[in-house]
Design a protein around this motif. Sequence first.
Motif, PDB file in Angstrom:
ATOM      1  N   TYR A  25      10.149  -7.230  -5.227  1.00 22.27           N
ATOM      2  CA  TYR A  25       8.728  -7.440  -5.456  1.00 22.27           C
ATOM      3  C   TYR A  25       8.464  -7.466  -6.950  1.00 22.27           C
ATOM      4  O   TYR A  25       9.301  -7.086  -7.771  1.00 22.27           O
ATOM      5  CB  TYR A  25       7.903  -6.345  -4.772  1.00 22.27           C
ATOM      6  CG  TYR A  25       8.118  -4.952  -5.316  1.00 22.27           C
ATOM      7  CD1 TYR A  25       9.230  -4.195  -4.921  1.00 22.27           C
ATOM      8  CD2 TYR A  25       7.238  -4.381  -6.230  1.00 22.27           C
ATOM      9  CE1 TYR A  25       9.435  -2.914  -5.421  1.00 22.27           C
ATOM     10  CE2 TYR A  25       7.442  -3.103  -6.737  1.00 22.27           C
ATOM     11  CZ  TYR A  25       8.539  -2.373  -6.319  1.00 22.27           C
ATOM     12  OH  TYR A  25       8.745  -1.116  -6.819  1.00 22.27           O
ATOM     13  N   GLU A  26       7.267  -7.928  -7.310  1.00 21.15           N
ATOM     14  CA  GLU A  26       6.925  -8.071  -8.730  1.00 21.15           C
ATOM     15  C   GLU A  26       5.791  -7.135  -9.159  1.00 21.15           C
ATOM     16  O   GLU A  26       5.811  -6.594 -10.261  1.00 21.15           O
ATOM     17  CB  GLU A  26       6.529  -9.529  -9.013  1.00 21.15           C
ATOM     18  CG  GLU A  26       7.642 -10.531  -8.726  1.00 21.15           C
ATOM     19  CD  GLU A  26       7.170 -11.967  -8.834  1.00 21.15           C
ATOM     20  OE1 GLU A  26       8.021 -12.864  -8.830  1.00 21.15           O
ATOM     21  OE2 GLU A  26       5.940 -12.193  -8.914  1.00 21.15           O
ATOM     22  N   ASN A  27       4.827  -6.954  -8.278  1.00 23.07           N
ATOM     23  CA  ASN A  27       3.613  -6.225  -8.651  1.00 23.07           C
ATOM     24  C   ASN A  27       3.845  -4.720  -8.554  1.00 23.07           C
ATOM     25  O   ASN A  27       4.035  -4.164  -7.479  1.00 23.07           O
ATOM     26  CB  ASN A  27       2.478  -6.646  -7.712  1.00 23.07           C
ATOM     27  CG  ASN A  27       1.135  -6.116  -8.167  1.00 23.07           C
ATOM     28  OD1 ASN A  27       1.054  -5.212  -8.979  1.00 23.07           O
ATOM     29  ND2 ASN A  27       0.079  -6.693  -7.630  1.00 23.07           N
ATOM     30  N   THR A  28       3.826  -4.038  -9.688  1.00 24.60           N
ATOM     31  CA  THR A  28       4.077  -2.595  -9.701  1.00 24.60           C
ATOM     32  C   THR A  28       2.922  -1.793  -9.113  1.00 24.60           C
ATOM     33  O   THR A  28       3.038  -0.577  -8.946  1.00 24.60           O
ATOM     34  CB  THR A  28       4.355  -2.117 -11.134  1.00 24.60           C
ATOM     35  OG1 THR A  28       3.274  -2.510 -11.976  1.00 24.60           O
ATOM     36  CG2 THR A  28       5.658  -2.724 -11.663  1.00 24.60           C
ATOM     37  N   ALA A  29       1.821  -2.451  -8.795  1.00 27.22           N
ATOM     38  CA  ALA A  29       0.704  -1.757  -8.150  1.00 27.22           C
ATOM     39  C   ALA A  29       0.990  -1.492  -6.670  1.00 27.22           C
ATOM     40  O   ALA A  29       0.346  -0.649  -6.046  1.00 27.22           O
ATOM     41  CB  ALA A  29      -0.568  -2.578  -8.283  1.00 27.22           C
ATOM     42  N   PHE A  30       1.973  -2.207  -6.113  1.00 25.45           N
ATOM     43  CA  PHE A  30       2.341  -1.960  -4.718  1.00 25.45           C
ATOM     44  C   PHE A  30       2.952  -0.573  -4.584  1.00 25.45           C
ATOM     45  O   PHE A  30       3.832  -0.185  -5.371  1.00 25.45           O
ATOM     46  CB  PHE A  30       3.343  -3.000  -4.229  1.00 25.45           C
ATOM     47  CG  PHE A  30       2.806  -4.390  -4.094  1.00 25.45           C
ATOM     48  CD1 PHE A  30       3.607  -5.486  -4.389  1.00 25.45           C
ATOM     49  CD2 PHE A  30       1.512  -4.622  -3.670  1.00 25.45           C
ATOM     50  CE1 PHE A  30       3.123  -6.782  -4.263  1.00 25.45           C
ATOM     51  CE2 PHE A  30       1.015  -5.914  -3.544  1.00 25.45           C
ATOM     52  CZ  PHE A  30       1.820  -6.993  -3.850  1.00 25.45           C
TER      53      PHE A  30
END
Lengths: 113, 113
Positions: A25-30
Motif C-alpha cells: 500500500y502507499e497511503n500511510t493513513a491506512f
Amino acid sequence: QQQVKQSPQSLIVQKGGISIINCAYENTAFDYFPWYQQFPGKGPALLIAIRPDVSEKKEGRFTISFNKSAKQFSLHIMDSQPGDSATYFCAASRYSSASKIIFGSGTRLSIRP
Amino acid sequence: EAEVAQSPRYKITEKSQAVAFWCDPISGHATLYWYRQILGQGPELLVQFQDESVVDDSQLPKDRFSAERLKGVDSTLKIQPAELGDSAMYLCASSRGAPNEQFFGPGTRLTVL
C-alpha cells in the motif's frame, strides 16, 4: 496514494501446501488491513484483518504478516485445502472512522487435490 | 448470524431501461456502502451513507445513478438508463462505522444487453 497492489494474480498450490499472497500500500493513513475471501457468485466475506501495531496475526490456518516500514503485508494459508479455492482480496482502510475500503485486484487461488 | 440482504440476486435488462437494487444492512449498522465489482477486479465504492446522509458519492455517475436511504435503514440504488458498461456485480456492505469492519451482502449480478 490510494492504491493497494496485490500479487500474484493467480496461484495454484498442492493440497497441504502453503499459499502466499502479497500486497503493498502507499497511503500511510491506512491503519486497517482486512483480507476478504470471495467464492464465485457470492459477496466478499471478511476472513482476517490486522492493524499496524502488530507484525503478525494468526487465526487457525490463516496468518497475516505485516511490515509497516516497507508498507507491505501478506496472507499465508497453511495446510491449504481444496475448500480454500477462491479469490482473495487484500484491502486497506481506516479503522476508527467509517470510510471506504480500497481493494487490491485479487488473487485467484486454486488448490489441487 | 446477522447478514446483509440484497435483492434481486440477478437482473437482466436491456440498455436504456431502468433498474433498481435493494439492500437491507445488518441491524444497528449506521454506515451503508454500495460497491461495484467488475468481473476479475476488486470492488470499488460508488456511494457511502451515514444513517440517511450521503458521506461519499464522488465515484457515483450521477447522470444515471442515484441512491437513497430515506429512513437510515435499507437503501435503494437505481440506474437510469442502463448502459452496456454497467454490467457488473453490485455489492452492498454495512458497518458500525468504528471499528470499520464491513460486511458484504451476496450482491446483485446485473447484465445489460
